[in-house]
Structures are given as structure tokens and as C-alpha cells.
Scaffold this active site. Structure first.
Site, PDB file in Angstrom:
ATOM      1  N   LYS A  99       1.255 -11.118   9.410  1.00 13.11           N
ATOM      2  CA  LYS A  99       0.191 -10.467   8.647  1.00 13.11           C
ATOM      3  C   LYS A  99      -0.346 -11.522   7.696  1.00 13.11           C
ATOM      4  CE  LYS A  99      -1.040  -6.740   5.475  1.00 13.11           C
ATOM      5  NZ  LYS A  99      -0.564  -5.627   4.593  1.00 13.11           N
ATOM      6  N   TYR A 157       4.927 -11.778   6.677  1.00 12.40           N
ATOM      7  CA  TYR A 157       3.829 -11.401   5.776  1.00 12.40           C
ATOM      8  C   TYR A 157       3.578 -12.567   4.829  1.00 12.40           C
ATOM      9  CZ  TYR A 157       1.096  -8.227   2.752  1.00 12.40           C
ATOM     10  OH  TYR A 157       0.109  -7.606   2.015  1.00 12.40           O
ATOM     11  N   VAL A 175      -4.137  -5.353   9.917  1.00 14.30           N
ATOM     12  CA  VAL A 175      -3.314  -4.371   9.204  1.00 14.30           C
ATOM     13  C   VAL A 175      -4.128  -4.012   7.967  1.00 14.30           C
ATOM     14  CG1 VAL A 175      -1.146  -3.881   8.031  1.00 14.30           C
ATOM     15  CG2 VAL A 175      -1.168  -5.384  10.046  1.00 14.30           C
ATOM     16  N   THR A 212       0.822  -1.204   0.000  1.00 14.54           N
ATOM     17  CA  THR A 212       0.000   0.000   0.000  1.00 14.54           C
ATOM     18  C   THR A 212       0.859   1.259   0.000  1.00 14.54           C
ATOM     19  OG1 THR A 212      -1.754  -1.180   1.173  1.00 14.54           O
ATOM     20  CG2 THR A 212      -1.856   1.222   1.222  1.00 14.54           C
TER      21      THR A 212
END
Length: 303
Positions: free
Chosen positions: A170, A142, A210, A54
Site C-alpha cells: 500500500k 504499508y 486502497v 481509517t
């Protein structure tokens, strides 16, 4: 006899996957980043995850990433968690980024599975251990195989949980069964990285989220967890349902979340700026549609 397991929350509950604001000519807007970071914390974010997808990490330089961490750390002070994305396809480069982020003041590191080369699981585990051994701050792994091409398998997670600096995940693997197994058998803090799974993952022992959508709507996203923690589970489900139209439009409309988040933030007068190529900005109709859905959500969650 029943026991209640305490949820690990090394970085809080409600984390925003923050965009990287740019100026009109495409340079990093560090003043804008400071303002946005302070706004997000004031609106209920426990922490900010910088330099992720992002945050346009594929198109920002190493120096830009470090400068952003320093600016946001300065803006929010020592309370809110600052987690820096440092993952890359190269273990050596990831270690360099991790050390730079630690020096810049990050509280933790978001480390994605090595992408494109598709290493086998022993190599994936070795990659994460190498990064964790190189720094003194904790890691959030992640797991997003849809982008990397490589899953961090549950058995690998179980093994990595033994490392003292590997503390969180995540989770974008879309495998609730696998995630639940790891949650049940380790102290890893599982954070949902997919808005539609924020509440389901939380209900089976997750630690929070998140969220890209939290760039624009941090209070509604957090309100779901607040209701659940207060024991109002039916209300949590109802509130979660209210957030879904915006989450769907931002994350499942065919445009990357970075594009929709920046379009909406710009419409709200918050720091955002353009996206970097190869991304392209949202058109006016898309931005208008995002704003209309956002305004309806804001009406349901008044300040």
C-alpha cells in the site's frame, strides 16, 4: 517486439479502507460492520481493508480488532478479500496481531513500517520477514513515512519481494519514481493509498487502490479503473477528475479521513457512529458540505 506484463492482483483492484462502526456509546457495532461490509462489496469493492488508520486502529483493542475481522468475514463470505491491519511499533505485538487475524479468517495482512522508533532499513526488513515467517497468509506492506517517520526504501522493497508471502504494497510514499522502479523489477502488487495517485500509479503498472473515499463512493472510484482497463484512457482521466472534489474534501481539508468518512456515511444513513478520542466528530457544516459534494458526484455516476 513488445510484451504486456500482467498486473499482479492478489486482493483484487478496488479495495476500501473500511471504517470501524461504533454504537452511540462508543462500543464496536459489529452488526453495523456487517451491513457496511456487505454494502461496499455490493457497490463494487473487491476487498476490504480492516483495522487500518481509517478503521481507528490506534484506539481499538486487540480483541476488538479480531472481532471485527470475524464479523466482516462472516458478512461477505469467501469471495471478497478481507485484509487485516496488524502493524504496530512492536514486532512481537505485530506477530500476535497477525496470528489472531489469520485465525479470524483474514485473507491477507496490512503491515505498516514500525513507527516512532525509526529503525534503520535492515531492521525494517527484519521486522517484515519476522511477521511473514509467522503466518501462512500474504502480506501487504504499508509504506507511509509521513505517519511512521520511516520509509520502506525501494532497495528494501526489492529485497523483501523475494519472500513468498510478501506480495503487495500500500503505497503512500509519494515517490512515483521509486514505486515505478520496484513495479518494473518485481512482482509486488502496488496499491495506491492516496486517492490523487490512484490513476497515475495504475498507469505505470499499479494493481489498484486502497481507498478511504471508497467508504462513501465505491462505484465512482472503481469506474476509473474500469475505464482504464477497457482502453478508454481519456475517459479514465475524465472520471478521475470528477472524483477529485470529494477526495480533496475528505482527505485534504484538514480533518482525518476517518472523521470525514464517518460524517458522510452518517449523513447517508449508513453504519458509522462516532469517532474515538482523541479524534473529534465533524461539525454540522462540514458534514453538510461533504454531503453536497457527494450528491453531485452521485448524480454523475447514477446507479
Amino acid at each position: 517486439m513488445t510484451t504486456q506484463r500482467t498486473r499482479p492482483r492478489p486482493f483484487g483492484r478496488a479495495l476500501c479502507a473500511m471504517i470501524t462502526p461504533f454504537t452511540a456509546d462508543g462500543a464496536p457495532d459489529l452488526d453495523g460492520a456487517r451491513k457496511l461490509a456487505a454494502h461496499l462489496v455490493a457497490e463494487g469493492c473487491d476487498g476490504l481493508v480492516l483495522n487500518g488508520t481509517t478503521g481507528e486502529s490506534p484506539t481499538t483493542t486487540d480483541a476488538e480488532k479480531t472481532a471485527l475481522v470475524r464479523a466482516v468475514r462472516e458478512a461477505v463470505g469467501e469471495g471478497p478479500a478481507v485484509v487485516a491491519g496488524v502493524g504496530s511499533a512492536s514486532t512481537r505485538h505485530t506477530v500476535e496481531l497477525a496470528r489472531s487475524a489469520e485465525d479470524a479468517g483474514a485473507d491477507g495482512l496490512l503491515v505498516v513500517a514500525p513507527y516512532y522508533s525509526r529503525p534503520p532499513q535492515p531492521a525494517v526488513a527484519a521486522h517484515f520477514r519476522r511477521v511473514a515467517d509467522a503466518v501462512g497468509i500474504p502480506l501487504m506492506l504499508y509504506d507511509i513515512p509521513g505517519r511512521t517517520g520511516t520509509r520502506i526504501e525501494p532497495e528494501t522493497m526489492l529485497a523483501l519481494a523475494a519472500h513468498p508471502r510478501i506480495v503487495a504494497v500500500k503505497d503512500c510514499a509519494y515517490d512515483l519514481l521509486g514505486s515505478t522502479k520496484v513495479i518494473a523489477r518485481t512482482s509486488l502488487a502496488y496499491y495506491s493509498g492516496c486517492e490523487e495517485l490512484n490513476l497515475p500509479l495504475y498507469a505505470v503498472g499499479g494493481s489498484g487502490f486502497v481507498s478511504t473515499v471508497a467508504n462513501a463512493a465505491p462505484r465512482p472510484m472503481r469506474a476509473v479503473l474500469d475505464a482504464y482497463d477497457a482502453g478508454r484512457t481519456a475517459e479514465a482521466a475524465e472520471l478521475n477528475g470528477l472524483t477529485l472534489p470529494l477526495a480533496e474534501l475528505m482527505m485534504a481539508s484538514g480533518l482525518p479521513g476517518t472523521v470525514t468518512a464517518k460524517a458522510l456515511l452518517g449523513a447517508l444513513g449508513l453504519p458509522a457512529g462516532p469517532v474515538r478520542e482523541p479524534l473529534q466528530p465533524a461539525d454540522r457544516d462540514t458534514a453538510g458540505g461533504l454531503l453536497a459534494v457527494y450528491e453531485e458526484l452521485a448524480r454523475l455516476f447514477p446507479a
